[in-house]
Write a protein that holds these residues in place. Sequence first.
Motif, PDB file in Angstrom:
ATOM      1  N   ASP A 106       0.832  -1.207   0.000  1.00 49.99           N
ATOM      2  CA  ASP A 106       0.000   0.000   0.000  1.00 49.99           C
ATOM      3  C   ASP A 106       0.864   1.254   0.000  1.00 49.99           C
ATOM      4  OD1 ASP A 106      -2.288  -1.507  -0.018  1.00 49.99           O
ATOM      5  OD2 ASP A 106      -2.564  -1.460   2.164  1.00 49.99           O
ATOM      6  N   GLU A 107       1.929   1.244   0.824  1.00 51.41           N
ATOM      7  CA  GLU A 107       2.830   2.405   0.861  1.00 51.41           C
ATOM      8  C   GLU A 107       3.504   2.611  -0.486  1.00 51.41           C
ATOM      9  OE1 GLU A 107       4.494   2.655   5.409  1.00 51.41           O
ATOM     10  OE2 GLU A 107       5.193   0.992   4.156  1.00 51.41           O
ATOM     11  N   LEU A 108       3.927   1.505  -1.115  1.00 50.09           N
ATOM     12  CA  LEU A 108       4.573   1.611  -2.417  1.00 50.09           C
ATOM     13  C   LEU A 108       3.634   2.237  -3.437  1.00 50.09           C
ATOM     14  CD1 LEU A 108       6.877   1.033  -4.398  1.00 50.09           C
ATOM     15  CD2 LEU A 108       5.927  -1.273  -4.686  1.00 50.09           C
ATOM     16  N   GLU A 109       2.394   1.769  -3.495  1.00 53.39           N
ATOM     17  CA  GLU A 109       1.437   2.297  -4.469  1.00 53.39           C
ATOM     18  C   GLU A 109       1.157   3.774  -4.206  1.00 53.39           C
ATOM     19  OE1 GLU A 109      -2.001  -0.153  -4.340  1.00 53.39           O
ATOM     20  OE2 GLU A 109      -1.067  -1.826  -5.428  1.00 53.39           O
ATOM     21  N   GLU A 110       1.017   4.127  -2.936  1.00 54.95           N
ATOM     22  CA  GLU A 110       0.731   5.517  -2.591  1.00 54.95           C
ATOM     23  C   GLU A 110       1.885   6.434  -2.996  1.00 54.95           C
ATOM     24  OE1 GLU A 110      -0.117   8.239   1.414  1.00 54.95           O
ATOM     25  OE2 GLU A 110      -0.198   6.049   1.522  1.00 54.95           O
ATOM     26  N   ARG A 111       3.114   5.972  -2.716  1.00 54.55           N
ATOM     27  CA  ARG A 111       4.276   6.816  -3.030  1.00 54.55           C
ATOM     28  C   ARG A 111       4.553   6.867  -4.532  1.00 54.55           C
ATOM     29  NH1 ARG A 111       8.703   6.697   1.835  1.00 54.55           N
ATOM     30  NH2 ARG A 111       7.257   6.307   3.541  1.00 54.55           N
ATOM     31  N   LEU A 112       4.294   5.767  -5.233  1.00 54.87           N
ATOM     32  CA  LEU A 112       4.463   5.792  -6.682  1.00 54.87           C
ATOM     33  C   LEU A 112       3.494   6.778  -7.324  1.00 54.87           C
ATOM     34  CD1 LEU A 112       4.995   2.026  -7.567  1.00 54.87           C
ATOM     35  CD2 LEU A 112       6.676   3.866  -7.769  1.00 54.87           C
ATOM     36  N   GLU A 113       2.258   6.784  -6.821  1.00 49.86           N
ATOM     37  CA  GLU A 113       1.268   7.725  -7.343  1.00 49.86           C
ATOM     38  C   GLU A 113       1.722   9.162  -7.117  1.00 49.86           C
ATOM     39  OE1 GLU A 113      -3.495   8.842  -6.800  1.00 49.86           O
ATOM     40  OE2 GLU A 113      -2.638   7.083  -5.791  1.00 49.86           O
ATOM     41  N   ALA A 114       2.259   9.436  -5.921  1.00 48.81           N
ATOM     42  CA  ALA A 114       2.745  10.780  -5.614  1.00 48.81           C
ATOM     43  C   ALA A 114       3.966  11.130  -6.449  1.00 48.81           C
ATOM     44  CB  ALA A 114       3.073  10.888  -4.124  1.00 48.81           C
ATOM     45  N   THR A 115       4.820  10.131  -6.722  1.00 49.76           N
ATOM     46  CA  THR A 115       6.017  10.362  -7.516  1.00 49.76           C
ATOM     47  C   THR A 115       5.663  10.785  -8.935  1.00 49.76           C
ATOM     48  OG1 THR A 115       7.360   8.807  -6.233  1.00 49.76           O
ATOM     49  CG2 THR A 115       8.078   9.278  -8.489  1.00 49.76           C
ATOM     50  N   TYR A 116       4.733  10.074  -9.556  1.00 47.44           N
ATOM     51  CA  TYR A 116       4.378  10.398 -10.933  1.00 47.44           C
ATOM     52  C   TYR A 116       3.517  11.655 -11.044  1.00 47.44           C
ATOM     53  CZ  TYR A 116       6.558   6.118 -12.481  1.00 47.44           C
ATOM     54  OH  TYR A 116       7.490   5.147 -12.763  1.00 47.44           O
ATOM     55  N   ALA A 117       3.011  12.132  -9.896  1.00 50.10           N
ATOM     56  CA  ALA A 117       2.280  13.394  -9.881  1.00 50.10           C
ATOM     57  C   ALA A 117       3.180  14.567  -9.522  1.00 50.10           C
ATOM     58  CB  ALA A 117       1.115  13.316  -8.879  1.00 50.10           C
ATOM     59  N   ALA A 118       4.428  14.300  -9.130  1.00 53.70           N
ATOM     60  CA  ALA A 118       5.353  15.351  -8.705  1.00 53.70           C
ATOM     61  C   ALA A 118       5.652  16.310  -9.856  1.00 53.70           C
ATOM     62  CB  ALA A 118       6.640  14.726  -8.174  1.00 53.70           C
ATOM     63  N   LYS A 119       5.798  17.586  -9.537  1.00 54.35           N
ATOM     64  CA  LYS A 119       6.070  18.616 -10.541  1.00 54.35           C
ATOM     65  C   LYS A 119       7.495  19.156 -10.446  1.00 54.35           C
ATOM     66  CE  LYS A 119       1.840  18.584 -12.108  1.00 54.35           C
ATOM     67  NZ  LYS A 119       1.544  17.995 -13.446  1.00 54.35           N
ATOM     68  N   VAL A 120       7.984  19.362  -9.211  1.00 49.95           N
ATOM     69  CA  VAL A 120       9.325  19.908  -9.013  1.00 49.95           C
ATOM     70  C   VAL A 120      10.108  18.977  -8.093  1.00 49.95           C
ATOM     71  CG1 VAL A 120       8.568  22.287  -9.351  1.00 49.95           C
ATOM     72  CG2 VAL A 120       8.577  21.320  -7.051  1.00 49.95           C
ATOM     73  N   TYR A 121      11.424  19.167  -8.038  1.00 47.73           N
ATOM     74  CA  TYR A 121      12.272  18.284  -7.243  1.00 47.73           C
ATOM     75  C   TYR A 121      11.863  18.274  -5.771  1.00 47.73           C
ATOM     76  CZ  TYR A 121      15.302  17.974 -11.303  1.00 47.73           C
ATOM     77  OH  TYR A 121      15.789  17.746 -12.557  1.00 47.73           O
ATOM     78  N   ALA A 122      11.399  19.410  -5.257  1.00 47.69           N
ATOM     79  CA  ALA A 122      11.008  19.477  -3.852  1.00 47.69           C
ATOM     80  C   ALA A 122       9.866  18.523  -3.539  1.00 47.69           C
ATOM     81  CB  ALA A 122      10.624  20.905  -3.481  1.00 47.69           C
ATOM     82  N   ASP A 123       9.042  18.209  -4.536  1.00 52.52           N
ATOM     83  CA  ASP A 123       7.926  17.293  -4.312  1.00 52.52           C
ATOM     84  C   ASP A 123       8.398  15.883  -3.985  1.00 52.52           C
ATOM     85  OD1 ASP A 123       6.141  19.328  -4.853  1.00 52.52           O
ATOM     86  OD2 ASP A 123       5.910  18.793  -6.968  1.00 52.52           O
ATOM     87  N   LEU A 124       9.616  15.542  -4.425  1.00 50.55           N
ATOM     88  CA  LEU A 124      10.124  14.188  -4.188  1.00 50.55           C
ATOM     89  C   LEU A 124      10.715  14.017  -2.794  1.00 50.55           C
ATOM     90  CD1 LEU A 124      11.928  13.496  -7.589  1.00 50.55           C
ATOM     91  CD2 LEU A 124       9.656  12.733  -6.878  1.00 50.55           C
ATOM     92  N   VAL A 125      11.023  15.138  -2.131  1.00 54.16           N
ATOM     93  CA  VAL A 125      11.692  15.048  -0.829  1.00 54.16           C
ATOM     94  C   VAL A 125      10.879  14.255   0.190  1.00 54.16           C
ATOM     95  CG1 VAL A 125      12.578  16.362   1.127  1.00 54.16           C
ATOM     96  CG2 VAL A 125      13.075  17.114  -1.204  1.00 54.16           C
ATOM     97  N   PRO A 126       9.598  14.593   0.458  1.00 57.04           N
ATOM     98  CA  PRO A 126       8.850  13.817   1.467  1.00 57.04           C
ATOM     99  C   PRO A 126       8.594  12.376   1.039  1.00 57.04           C
ATOM    100  CG  PRO A 126       7.405  15.364   0.334  1.00 57.04           C
ATOM    101  CD  PRO A 126       8.790  15.703  -0.082  1.00 57.04           C
ATOM    102  N   ILE A 127       8.656  12.104  -0.259  1.00 55.97           N
ATOM    103  CA  ILE A 127       8.406  10.741  -0.746  1.00 55.97           C
ATOM    104  C   ILE A 127       9.587   9.833  -0.446  1.00 55.97           C
ATOM    105  CG2 ILE A 127       7.973   9.359  -2.815  1.00 55.97           C
ATOM    106  CD1 ILE A 127       6.638  11.861  -4.033  1.00 55.97           C
ATOM    107  N   LEU A 128      10.808  10.400  -0.494  1.00 55.37           N
ATOM    108  CA  LEU A 128      12.022   9.597  -0.352  1.00 55.37           C
ATOM    109  C   LEU A 128      12.764   9.832   0.959  1.00 55.37           C
ATOM    110  CD1 LEU A 128      13.446  10.161  -3.950  1.00 55.37           C
ATOM    111  CD2 LEU A 128      12.123   8.208  -3.157  1.00 55.37           C
ATOM    112  N   ALA A 129      12.335  10.823   1.751  1.00 56.70           N
ATOM    113  CA  ALA A 129      13.135  11.294   2.884  1.00 56.70           C
ATOM    114  C   ALA A 129      13.448  10.221   3.921  1.00 56.70           C
ATOM    115  CB  ALA A 129      12.434  12.476   3.555  1.00 56.70           C
ATOM    116  N   ASP A 130      12.549   9.251   4.148  1.00 58.32           N
ATOM    117  CA  ASP A 130      12.773   8.276   5.214  1.00 58.32           C
ATOM    118  C   ASP A 130      13.411   6.982   4.709  1.00 58.32           C
ATOM    119  OD1 ASP A 130      10.588   7.445   3.779  1.00 58.32           O
ATOM    120  OD2 ASP A 130       9.375   6.893   5.509  1.00 58.32           O
TER     121      ASP A 130
END
Length: 220
Positions: A39-63
Amino acid sequence: MEGHLDPADPMRLRISDSDRHAAAEVLREAAGEGRLDVDELEERLEATYAAKVYADLVPILADLPGTAPGPHPPAVRRPAAPAYSGRIEDLPRHTSSLAILSGQDRTGVWAVPPVHTAFTLMGGIDVDLREAVFTTPEVVINANAVMGGIDIIVNAATRVEVEGVGIMGAFEEGRAKIAAEIGPDSPLVRVRGMALMGAVTVIRKPMPGQGRTRLGRASS
């Protein structure tokens, strides 16, 4: 306005599809290691492909280890590089390089994250990995040059795969200045991206301070 190229804040630059794919690979690898459930993988993948700028990826990958400041796995050190005996957390860590009508160099001893993004517009960037400490066995360099140049410099013991494209420009592995010495512990650097009326070049050079060794023989 949104999407404006701000040289003072490269994290606000818009990301490319290759950047999204690279982040998605990090997430899939983390899931394969048991760090994320389905579930976490699917949620983060969805957020990743919706990301617009590099800052959007920070909370997705930070942990995730190796993608943000914090605990990191043991560094992968190359035989040709000087041993680094300190803590990897104390090293400078660069996730991106940006040069717009200017230049930027990444040199010396620094921690290379799993993904490094370099972008230049009518400028020049050197990403020197010869003394760098790799935090993962494989590194992706997303290099995009528009009417500018990016040189990615590696030592004898680094494997390289060049996967980019040149459009009225060059995206290539240049002529090596030393012979490759690839071994089982050699890290892999994948260079992806585009050169539009510019050049992205991978160059194999001796370690800083060492005399040049020509292909197949030592220089006199």
